[in-house]
Design a protein around this motif. Structure first.
Motif, PDB file in Angstrom:
ATOM      1  N   TRP A  45      34.934  22.214 -16.905  1.00  0.00           N
ATOM      2  CA  TRP A  45      34.545  23.023 -18.050  1.00  0.00           C
ATOM      3  C   TRP A  45      35.199  24.381 -18.001  1.00  0.00           C
ATOM      4  CZ3 TRP A  45      29.569  21.474 -20.612  1.00  0.00           C
ATOM      5  CH2 TRP A  45      29.233  20.186 -20.266  1.00  0.00           C
ATOM      6  N   PHE A  52      41.419  18.728 -34.738  1.00  0.00           N
ATOM      7  CA  PHE A  52      41.544  17.991 -33.497  1.00  0.00           C
ATOM      8  C   PHE A  52      41.482  16.521 -33.891  1.00  0.00           C
ATOM      9  CE2 PHE A  52      39.618  18.613 -28.911  1.00  0.00           C
ATOM     10  CZ  PHE A  52      40.800  18.199 -28.353  1.00  0.00           C
ATOM     11  N   HIS A  61      41.124  12.736 -32.112  1.00  0.00           N
ATOM     12  CA  HIS A  61      41.021  11.831 -30.969  1.00  0.00           C
ATOM     13  C   HIS A  61      41.364  10.431 -31.476  1.00  0.00           C
ATOM     14  CE1 HIS A  61      39.182  14.975 -28.598  1.00  0.00           C
ATOM     15  NE2 HIS A  61      38.998  14.171 -27.573  1.00  0.00           N
ATOM     16  N   GLU A 120      35.491   7.642 -26.751  1.00  0.00           N
ATOM     17  CA  GLU A 120      36.706   7.608 -25.938  1.00  0.00           C
ATOM     18  C   GLU A 120      36.391   7.378 -24.459  1.00  0.00           C
ATOM     19  OE1 GLU A 120      35.342  10.135 -27.341  1.00  0.00           O
ATOM     20  OE2 GLU A 120      35.235  11.801 -25.929  1.00  0.00           O
ATOM     21  N   TRP A 121      35.113   7.353 -24.122  1.00  0.00           N
ATOM     22  CA  TRP A 121      34.696   7.096 -22.738  1.00  0.00           C
ATOM     23  C   TRP A 121      34.277   5.638 -22.527  1.00  0.00           C
ATOM     24  CZ3 TRP A 121      33.804  10.147 -18.172  1.00  0.00           C
ATOM     25  CH2 TRP A 121      34.352  11.437 -18.245  1.00  0.00           C
ATOM     26  N   HIS A 127      44.574  10.032 -23.564  1.00  0.00           N
ATOM     27  CA  HIS A 127      43.239  10.448 -23.137  1.00  0.00           C
ATOM     28  C   HIS A 127      42.961   9.868 -21.752  1.00  0.00           C
ATOM     29  CE1 HIS A 127      38.997  11.625 -23.508  1.00  0.00           C
ATOM     30  NE2 HIS A 127      39.446  12.491 -24.407  1.00  0.00           N
ATOM     31  N   HIS A 128      41.713  10.011 -21.281  1.00  0.00           N
ATOM     32  CA  HIS A 128      41.376   9.569 -19.914  1.00  0.00           C
ATOM     33  C   HIS A 128      41.655   8.084 -19.673  1.00  0.00           C
ATOM     34  CE1 HIS A 128      39.505  13.413 -20.176  1.00  0.00           C
ATOM     35  NE2 HIS A 128      38.258  13.046 -20.394  1.00  0.00           N
ATOM     36  N   ASP A 184      43.011  18.974 -20.472  1.00  0.00           N
ATOM     37  CA  ASP A 184      41.565  18.718 -20.432  1.00  0.00           C
ATOM     38  C   ASP A 184      41.135  18.213 -19.062  1.00  0.00           C
ATOM     39  OD1 ASP A 184      38.993  18.562 -21.401  1.00  0.00           O
ATOM     40  OD2 ASP A 184      39.276  16.656 -22.413  1.00  0.00           O
ATOM     41  N   THR A 185      39.939  18.603 -18.677  1.00  0.00           N
ATOM     42  CA  THR A 185      39.276  18.197 -17.429  1.00  0.00           C
ATOM     43  C   THR A 185      40.231  18.230 -16.219  1.00  0.00           C
ATOM     44  OG1 THR A 185      39.576  15.793 -17.748  1.00  0.00           O
ATOM     45  CG2 THR A 185      37.597  16.770 -18.671  1.00  0.00           C
ATOM     46  N   ARG A 223      41.731  24.609 -20.274  1.00  0.00           N
ATOM     47  CA  ARG A 223      41.380  23.478 -19.416  1.00  0.00           C
ATOM     48  C   ARG A 223      42.563  22.969 -18.594  1.00  0.00           C
ATOM     49  NH1 ARG A 223      37.256  20.007 -23.169  1.00  0.00           N
ATOM     50  NH2 ARG A 223      35.815  21.697 -23.649  1.00  0.00           N
ATOM     51  N   ASP A 275      32.416  21.713 -25.558  1.00  0.00           N
ATOM     52  CA  ASP A 275      32.216  20.984 -26.788  1.00  0.00           C
ATOM     53  C   ASP A 275      30.961  21.500 -27.475  1.00  0.00           C
ATOM     54  OD1 ASP A 275      33.979  19.884 -25.127  1.00  0.00           O
ATOM     55  OD2 ASP A 275      33.320  17.835 -25.338  1.00  0.00           O
ATOM     56  N   ILE A 279      35.326  24.159 -30.042  1.00  0.00           N
ATOM     57  CA  ILE A 279      35.647  22.834 -30.563  1.00  0.00           C
ATOM     58  C   ILE A 279      34.357  22.097 -30.909  1.00  0.00           C
ATOM     59  CG2 ILE A 279      37.889  22.611 -29.449  1.00  0.00           C
ATOM     60  CD1 ILE A 279      36.530  20.968 -27.260  1.00  0.00           C
ATOM     61  N   TRP A 281      33.847  11.979 -30.218  1.00  0.00           N
ATOM     62  CA  TRP A 281      35.216  12.476 -30.458  1.00  0.00           C
ATOM     63  C   TRP A 281      36.089  11.325 -30.930  1.00  0.00           C
ATOM     64  CZ3 TRP A 281      35.616  17.696 -30.098  1.00  0.00           C
ATOM     65  CH2 TRP A 281      34.612  18.355 -29.399  1.00  0.00           C
ATOM     66  N   TRP A 286      27.532  16.984 -25.615  1.00  0.00           N
ATOM     67  CA  TRP A 286      27.000  18.190 -24.974  1.00  0.00           C
ATOM     68  C   TRP A 286      26.497  19.210 -25.982  1.00  0.00           C
ATOM     69  CZ3 TRP A 286      26.275  17.490 -20.016  1.00  0.00           C
ATOM     70  CH2 TRP A 286      27.104  16.599 -19.331  1.00  0.00           C
TER      71      TRP A 286
HETATM   72  C1  JFZ Z   1      36.337  16.358 -22.613  1.00  0.00           C
HETATM   73  C2  JFZ Z   1      36.618  14.888 -22.653  1.00  0.00           C
HETATM   74  O1  JFZ Z   1      36.110  14.270 -21.520  1.00  0.00           O
HETATM   75  C3  JFZ Z   1      36.039  14.312 -23.921  1.00  0.00           C
HETATM   76  O2  JFZ Z   1      36.306  12.936 -23.964  1.00  0.00           O
HETATM   77  C4  JFZ Z   1      36.667  14.989 -25.120  1.00  0.00           C
HETATM   78  O3  JFZ Z   1      38.054  14.779 -25.148  1.00  0.00           O
HETATM   79  C5  JFZ Z   1      36.353  16.470 -25.059  1.00  0.00           C
HETATM   80  C6  JFZ Z   1      37.043  17.235 -26.145  1.00  0.00           C
HETATM   81  O4  JFZ Z   1      36.726  17.029 -23.801  1.00  0.00           O
HETATM   82  O5  JFZ Z   1      35.002  16.486 -22.220  1.00  0.00           O
HETATM   83  C7  JFZ Z   1      34.450  17.635 -21.921  1.00  0.00           C
HETATM   84  C8  JFZ Z   1      35.130  18.669 -21.373  1.00  0.00           C
HETATM   85  C9  JFZ Z   1      34.528  19.920 -21.302  1.00  0.00           C
HETATM   86  C10 JFZ Z   1      33.260  20.075 -21.784  1.00  0.00           C
HETATM   87  C11 JFZ Z   1      32.563  19.012 -22.306  1.00  0.00           C
HETATM   88  C12 JFZ Z   1      33.164  17.786 -22.369  1.00  0.00           C
HETATM   89  N1  JFZ Z   1      32.672  21.337 -21.842  1.00  0.00           N
HETATM   90  O6  JFZ Z   1      33.267  22.322 -21.369  1.00  0.00           O
HETATM   91  O7  JFZ Z   1      31.615  21.496 -22.501  1.00  0.00           O
END
Ligand code: JFZ
Length: 604
Positions: free
Chosen positions: A36, A59, A61, A82-83, A130-131, A228-229, A257, A270, A285, A292, A490
């Motif tokens: 994050w 954005f 996805h 996407e997960w 993506h992942h 990301d991540t 990120r 998110d 975002i 997503w 989230w």
């Molecule tokens: C990531 C990805 O795992 C998810 O699939 C999506 O692409 C999203 C935009 O980003 O997931 C997260 C990464 C960071 C947070 C939450 C989900 N965060 O910082 O709140």
């Protein structure tokens, strides 16, 4: 009258965010923190200005997960589509089979670009990988890509990059640089591969870096590379990683990120909107529905009104909104996303001047809405119309030149009363999403506005005192709480937490009540079982009101955090003016509650 309160670090914006950041680190622990990352390098990228001015991004996805649409073997999954590979623990070999029927023949790059243009979007960022590890572009590094592994056999990214730039928008790629569930050395696939046997360096060297080089070489100028991540790299290694890519496109902006605070702008989690203005470039975002990536059964779309207000709110705090859509496996953007984006665009056609190229508002958030700035101008975004038709701009001690409606330029009457400006509003539809007025002024900008008391007015149905604006004493402090609804969905809410000791701990709001009368006071909070049934006391205007806390549920970041709105008092306010509203525990015990807001409703 106004007593002196010590320990108000949280009233100073930079400190507030420093605190939130620290708390975030300790609360969420290492792995979450890695995922994050919302820190930026602090160095201003020479090409940052377009991003700061843009305000509205799209954005997208789109991947193999879109083809699955949130369903696997007859079972529906809720949350982040996407997960799905991870959620259903789909073996790599089985997941690869899904590619054989992925054929997005309805994809039309020009239509997507036209939609973005019509919506008033200034930059588009799409998931190149993506992942799940599937490349949506023609990659020579892996055969797990749309050209080699699907009947579609074409590179939609090439077409989209060109179409988006042709419409005058910036184009960027999202790339999951660490998580790759398809690669034996990529991050986080623990169902096929033994995490302890993985060599992340090999993954970076053999897949992530070569693919990023393809993206940064074959698709023209990229406005953004949206990492990301992060994971698997030290700060030094991340720096090398960044440097090796920067040479390819020095003008591209890297999202925070990328990890270790080496990004060019900050990305908020998110669906996370900071409570107060933030300096430097940043972006919030949000996804249009709950997921997503495309999910067939996710029809929970945000209304045009919500989108417009989110956009204005981000701009009022100095940042951007990047709104996500999830096209399906055939290449179509969901109908409601198309319609609601176009609605947003219609509003921007008329009101864009109050969004694009603006900086944070000088007037803190009001019961009627928010403000954005351009030199000599304040844009007043009014989404709650005051019942008396008079708009209050509190403590605005500059010389007003003119006030007018942005749409139609109708000039409005206003008058000064003390330091306040009061504007006579024209009538406008009660369901107007956001009506913008322009206040032109002369004189320089004072810096003390943010210390201004929060306005509580009898002219609105409700006045919300948000926790982020509280002063705290003792163990009471402000914390940004993260929790989730569906998987990966989230949510973030800023609360006052830690109030446990009746002698030392206190939460205080400095308010200014502009209309005398009776008000109902409501506390909005979350309260864990061990916190329930404790006594608290709220004081205002020399009156004390006792209440007892009610149990709402436990706090767990993987579950919804439930808030209750508990009316605790009715109070008569005899004179307009400044008041202190404070809340504290009566005795010494557990944390009283996690206070999200205090609501004041005038009783008519
Ligand atoms: C990531 C990805 O795992 C998810 O699939 C999506 O692409 C999203 C935009 O980003 O997931 C997260 C990464 C960071 C947070 C939450 C989900 N965060 O910082 O709140």
């Amino acid at each position: 009258m106004k007593e002196k309160v010590t320990l108000s670090y949280n009233r100073s914006w930079p400190y507030l965010f420093f605190w939130m950041f620290l708390l975030k680190m300790t609360v969420q622990g290492q792995t979450m923190d890695e995922m994050w990352d919302n820190r930026a390098s602090g160095k201003e990228h020479p090409n940052i200005q377009w991003f700061k001015d843009a305000k509205f991004g799209l954005f997208i996805h789109w991947g193999l997960y879109s083809h699955l649409g949130g369903e696997w073997k007859g079972k529906r999954y809720y949350g982040s589509g996407e997960w799905i590979m991870n959620r259903a623990k789909i073996p790599v070999k089985e997941y690869e089979v899904a590619a054989a029927s992925f054929n997005p023949t309805q994809f039309n790059a020009d239509e997507w670009a036209q939609l973005a243009k019509d919506a008033g979007i200034k930059y588009v960022v799409i998931t190149a990988k993506h992942h799940e590890g599937f490349a949506m572009f023609d990659s020579k590094v892996s055969t797990f890509d749309i050209v080699d592994a699907t009947p579609y056999k074409r590179d939609p990214m090439k077409l989209l990059a060109d179409a988006v730039r042709k419409q005058g928008m910036q184009f960027g790629f999202y790339y999951s640089q660490f998580q790759d569930w398809h690669d034996p050395n990529g991050g986080k696939n623990t169902w096929d591969f033994d995490e302890s046997k993985k060599d992340y360096q090999t993954y970076y060297r053999q897949k992530a870096i070569p693919q990023l080089k393809e993206l940064m070489t074959n698709y023209g100028d990229l406005g953004i590379v949206w990492f990301d991540t992060p994971g698997g790299l030290t700060k030094e290694q991340t720096q090398q990683f960044v440097d090796s890519l920067r040479i390819l496109q020095p003008q591209s902006l890297f999202s925070s990120r990328v990890g270790h605070g080496l990004g060019d702008y900050r990305d908020y989690g998110d669906s996370e909107m900071p409570a107060t203005p933030i300096k430097g470039a940043w972006e919030s975002i949000y996804t249009h529905n709950d997921s997503w990536g495309y999910i067939k059964h996710d029809m929970n779309f945000k209304t045009p009104e919500t989108i417009i207000q989110l956009l204005a709110e981000a701009a009022s705090k100095g940042g951007n909104l990047m709104l996500n859509v999830g096209p399906d496996g055939s290449g179509r953007i969901p109908e409601y996303s198309v319609r609601f984006l176009r609605e947003t665009g219609k509003w921007l056609q008329i009101n864009g001047e109050s969004i694009y190229g603006t900086t944070e508002g000088l007037i803190p958030q009001q019961p009627w809405g928010v403000t954005t700035s351009k030199p000599g101008k304040q844009y007043l975004h009014v989404w709650n119309r005051p019942h008396n038709g008079e708009l209050l701009i509190p403590a605005f001690n500059r010389q007003v030149k003119k006030v007018y409606a942005l749409a139609g330029r109708q000039v409005l009457n206003w008058h000064k009363q003390g330091n306040d400006i009061r504007i006579d509003l024209p009538t406008f539809p009660i369901d107007a999403k956001n009506t913008v007025f322009v206040l032109e002024y002369m004189g320089k900008v004072p810096t003390d506005e943010k210390e201004a008391p929060l306005i509580v007015s009898g002219c609105f149905d409700e006045n919300v005192l948000k926790a982020a604006f509280a002063k705290t004493e003792g163990n009471a402090h402000i914390e940004n709480l993260t929790y989730s609804h569906y998987y990966g969905d989230w949510k973030h809410t800023t609360c006052v937490v830690g109030m446990a000791n009746g002698k030392t701990d206190k939460t205080q709001f400095d308010i200014r009540i502009t209309e005398p009368g009776d008000y109902q006071i409501i506390l909005e909070y979350a309260c864990q079982p061990e916190s329930a049934n404790q006594e608290g006391m709220l004081s205002i205007s020399d009156q004390n009101f006792y209440f007892k806390t009610l149990h709402t549920g436990s706090f767990d970041k993987k579950s919804p955090l439930l808030f209750i709105k508990q009316p605790v008092a009715t109070v008569a306010i005899e004179r307009s003016g400044q008041y202190i509203l404070d809340i504290k525990p009566v005795a010494n015990g557990q944390e009283l509650f996690k206070l999200k807001a205090v609501l004041l409703k005038p009783i008519n």
